[in-house]
Design an enzyme around this catalytic site. Structure first.
Site, mmCIF file in Angstrom:
data_model
loop_
_atom_site.group_PDB
_atom_site.id
_atom_site.type_symbol
_atom_site.label_atom_id
_atom_site.label_comp_id
_atom_site.label_asym_id
_atom_site.label_seq_id
_atom_site.Cartn_x
_atom_site.Cartn_y
_atom_site.Cartn_z
ATOM 1 N N LYS A 9 74.952 -10.860 60.592
ATOM 2 C CA LYS A 9 74.631 -9.796 59.637
ATOM 3 C C LYS A 9 75.457 -8.536 59.922
ATOM 4 O O LYS A 9 76.117 -8.429 60.963
ATOM 5 C CB LYS A 9 73.135 -9.496 59.718
ATOM 6 C CG LYS A 9 72.238 -10.705 59.414
ATOM 7 C CD LYS A 9 70.780 -10.289 59.441
ATOM 8 C CE LYS A 9 69.872 -11.491 59.256
ATOM 9 N NZ LYS A 9 68.452 -11.074 59.142
ATOM 10 N N TYR A 49 68.031 -14.755 49.698
ATOM 11 C CA TYR A 49 66.698 -14.377 50.164
ATOM 12 C C TYR A 49 65.627 -14.562 49.074
ATOM 13 O O TYR A 49 64.569 -13.937 49.146
ATOM 14 C CB TYR A 49 66.710 -12.929 50.656
ATOM 15 C CG TYR A 49 67.296 -12.765 52.049
ATOM 16 C CD1 TYR A 49 66.850 -13.548 53.110
ATOM 17 C CD2 TYR A 49 68.274 -11.798 52.308
ATOM 18 C CE1 TYR A 49 67.376 -13.393 54.388
ATOM 19 C CE2 TYR A 49 68.808 -11.633 53.586
ATOM 20 C CZ TYR A 49 68.337 -12.438 54.626
ATOM 21 O OH TYR A 49 68.843 -12.285 55.893
ATOM 22 N N PHE A 57 59.363 -6.089 52.091
ATOM 23 C CA PHE A 57 60.636 -5.705 52.697
ATOM 24 C C PHE A 57 61.851 -6.252 51.949
ATOM 25 O O PHE A 57 62.986 -6.032 52.369
ATOM 26 C CB PHE A 57 60.692 -6.128 54.172
ATOM 27 C CG PHE A 57 60.473 -7.608 54.423
ATOM 28 C CD1 PHE A 57 61.510 -8.522 54.281
ATOM 29 C CD2 PHE A 57 59.226 -8.071 54.815
ATOM 30 C CE1 PHE A 57 61.310 -9.878 54.520
ATOM 31 C CE2 PHE A 57 59.023 -9.430 55.065
ATOM 32 C CZ PHE A 57 60.071 -10.329 54.907
ATOM 33 N N ARG A 85 68.218 -22.280 65.817
ATOM 34 C CA ARG A 85 67.071 -21.366 65.737
ATOM 35 C C ARG A 85 66.608 -20.958 67.136
ATOM 36 O O ARG A 85 66.207 -19.826 67.361
ATOM 37 C CB ARG A 85 65.910 -22.021 64.975
ATOM 38 C CG ARG A 85 66.248 -22.356 63.528
ATOM 39 C CD ARG A 85 66.066 -21.210 62.583
ATOM 40 N NE ARG A 85 64.683 -20.808 62.457
ATOM 41 C CZ ARG A 85 64.271 -19.861 61.621
ATOM 42 N NH1 ARG A 85 65.150 -19.224 60.851
ATOM 43 N NH2 ARG A 85 63.006 -19.535 61.549
ATOM 44 N N THR A 91 62.191 -14.277 64.913
ATOM 45 C CA THR A 91 62.641 -13.341 63.868
ATOM 46 C C THR A 91 62.592 -11.892 64.341
ATOM 47 O O THR A 91 63.542 -11.131 64.131
ATOM 48 C CB THR A 91 61.765 -13.497 62.605
ATOM 49 O OG1 THR A 91 61.870 -14.846 62.158
ATOM 50 C CG2 THR A 91 62.212 -12.555 61.499
ATOM 51 N N ARG A 102 68.829 -12.726 69.696
ATOM 52 C CA ARG A 102 67.998 -11.571 69.317
ATOM 53 C C ARG A 102 67.285 -10.975 70.534
ATOM 54 O O ARG A 102 67.103 -9.756 70.614
ATOM 55 C CB ARG A 102 66.992 -11.982 68.239
ATOM 56 C CG ARG A 102 67.655 -12.265 66.891
ATOM 57 C CD ARG A 102 66.663 -12.925 65.949
ATOM 58 N NE ARG A 102 67.209 -13.122 64.608
ATOM 59 C CZ ARG A 102 66.658 -13.924 63.706
ATOM 60 N NH1 ARG A 102 65.559 -14.597 63.999
ATOM 61 N NH2 ARG A 102 67.203 -14.055 62.506
ATOM 62 N N ASN A 112 68.261 -7.860 62.896
ATOM 63 C CA ASN A 112 68.134 -8.920 63.906
ATOM 64 C C ASN A 112 69.381 -9.790 64.025
ATOM 65 O O ASN A 112 69.318 -10.946 64.420
ATOM 66 C CB ASN A 112 66.857 -9.739 63.669
ATOM 67 C CG ASN A 112 66.863 -10.428 62.323
ATOM 68 O OD1 ASN A 112 67.824 -10.330 61.573
ATOM 69 N ND2 ASN A 112 65.796 -11.147 62.032
ATOM 70 N N HIS A 115 71.332 -14.643 60.827
ATOM 71 C CA HIS A 115 70.429 -15.492 60.058
ATOM 72 C C HIS A 115 70.777 -16.949 60.343
ATOM 73 O O HIS A 115 71.952 -17.289 60.440
ATOM 74 C CB HIS A 115 70.589 -15.217 58.553
ATOM 75 C CG HIS A 115 69.925 -16.254 57.710
ATOM 76 N ND1 HIS A 115 68.589 -16.178 57.356
ATOM 77 C CD2 HIS A 115 70.387 -17.419 57.199
ATOM 78 C CE1 HIS A 115 68.275 -17.247 56.650
ATOM 79 N NE2 HIS A 115 69.347 -18.016 56.537
ATOM 80 N N GLU A 126 71.512 -23.178 51.329
ATOM 81 C CA GLU A 126 72.319 -22.036 51.766
ATOM 82 C C GLU A 126 73.798 -22.398 51.889
ATOM 83 O O GLU A 126 74.674 -21.608 51.515
ATOM 84 C CB GLU A 126 71.757 -21.476 53.076
ATOM 85 C CG GLU A 126 70.395 -20.837 52.860
ATOM 86 C CD GLU A 126 69.666 -20.411 54.118
ATOM 87 O OE1 GLU A 126 68.623 -19.747 54.013
ATOM 88 O OE2 GLU A 126 70.114 -20.757 55.245
HETATM 89 P P1 CMP Z 1 66.244 -13.688 58.437
HETATM 90 O O1 CMP Z 1 66.239 -14.822 59.402
HETATM 91 O O2 CMP Z 1 67.555 -13.292 57.874
HETATM 92 O O3 CMP Z 1 65.259 -14.028 57.226
HETATM 93 C C1 CMP Z 1 64.522 -13.038 56.533
HETATM 94 C C2 CMP Z 1 64.699 -11.672 57.101
HETATM 95 O O4 CMP Z 1 63.798 -10.679 56.694
HETATM 96 C C3 CMP Z 1 64.529 -11.740 58.605
HETATM 97 O O5 CMP Z 1 65.616 -12.416 59.182
HETATM 98 C C4 CMP Z 1 64.397 -10.253 58.943
HETATM 99 O O6 CMP Z 1 65.627 -9.668 59.297
HETATM 100 C C5 CMP Z 1 63.973 -9.625 57.615
HETATM 101 N N1 CMP Z 1 62.804 -8.768 57.715
HETATM 102 C C6 CMP Z 1 62.797 -7.450 57.482
HETATM 103 N N2 CMP Z 1 61.580 -6.940 57.650
HETATM 104 C C7 CMP Z 1 60.777 -7.944 58.023
HETATM 105 C C8 CMP Z 1 59.394 -8.060 58.339
HETATM 106 N N3 CMP Z 1 58.579 -6.998 58.319
HETATM 107 N N4 CMP Z 1 58.927 -9.271 58.677
HETATM 108 C C9 CMP Z 1 59.749 -10.350 58.686
HETATM 109 N N5 CMP Z 1 61.065 -10.305 58.387
HETATM 110 C C10 CMP Z 1 61.562 -9.113 58.053
#
Ligand code: CMP
Length: 143
Positions: A9, A49, A57, A85, A91, A102, A112, A115, A126
């Site tokens: 990212k 997304y 969010f 993963r 996450t 992370r 974070n 992805h 994807e």
């Molecule tokens: P990602 O694996 O890219 O998939 C969804 C993304 O939502 C996740 O990583 C986070 O970066 C993002 N995100 C932002 N805010 C939140 C939140 N409050 N809870 C979970 N994911 C969040």
């Protein structure tokens, strides 16, 4: 052979962590079969997304992923989806184990770093969203 989609990212790019992140998947033994560096359009971000569309969010998620260039990749190998993963970590970086990407480099759930597809169906969706078939370079490691 299993494939997954990974994207470093904008925070990972801005923090100069691209090499460090790619190294972890290479040294684990997975095979890189596609890579591109690009700014993400709002349309692509919203499609990527889409599953989070109703989350509070979602707007900030789209805003952030379109804020700067990302490194989009496809990696191949047995069990690569689940293993990637694990390498990435939970996450929320505050809950990620040390030793994960992370866990080692982040503290903010919205920043974070990377992805990774969470399941075979997501990976398929994807990869097809981000890459054309002819951009996937199938090759066999000799070692
Ligand atoms: P990602 O694996 O890219 O998939 C969804 C993304 O939502 C996740 O990583 C986070 O970066 C993002 N995100 C932002 N805010 C939140 C939140 N409050 N809870 C979970 N994911 C969040």
């Amino acid at each position: 052979m299993e494939r997954t989609f990974l994207a470093i990212k904008p925070d990972g790019v801005q923090r100069r962590l691209v090499g460090e992140i790619i190294r972890r998947f290479e040294t684990k033994g997975f095979t890189l079969i596609a890579l591109k560096f690009q700014k993400v359009s709002r349309e692509l971000a919203e499609q990527h997304y889409a599953v989070h569309r109703e989350r509070p969010f979602f707007p900030s998620l789209v805003e952030f992923i379109t804020s700067g260039p990302v490194v989009a990749m496809v990696w191949e190998g047995d069990g690569v989806i689940a293993s990637a993963r694990k390498i990435i970590g939970a996450t929320n970086p505050l809950n990620s184990e040390p030793g994960t990407i992370r866990g080692d480099f982040g503290i903010n759930v919205g920043r974070n770093l990377i992805h990774g597809s969470d399941a075979p169906e997501t990976a398929q969706y994807e990869i097809a969203l981000w890459f054309k078939d002819e951009e996937l370079v199938a090759w066999q490691p000799q070692l």
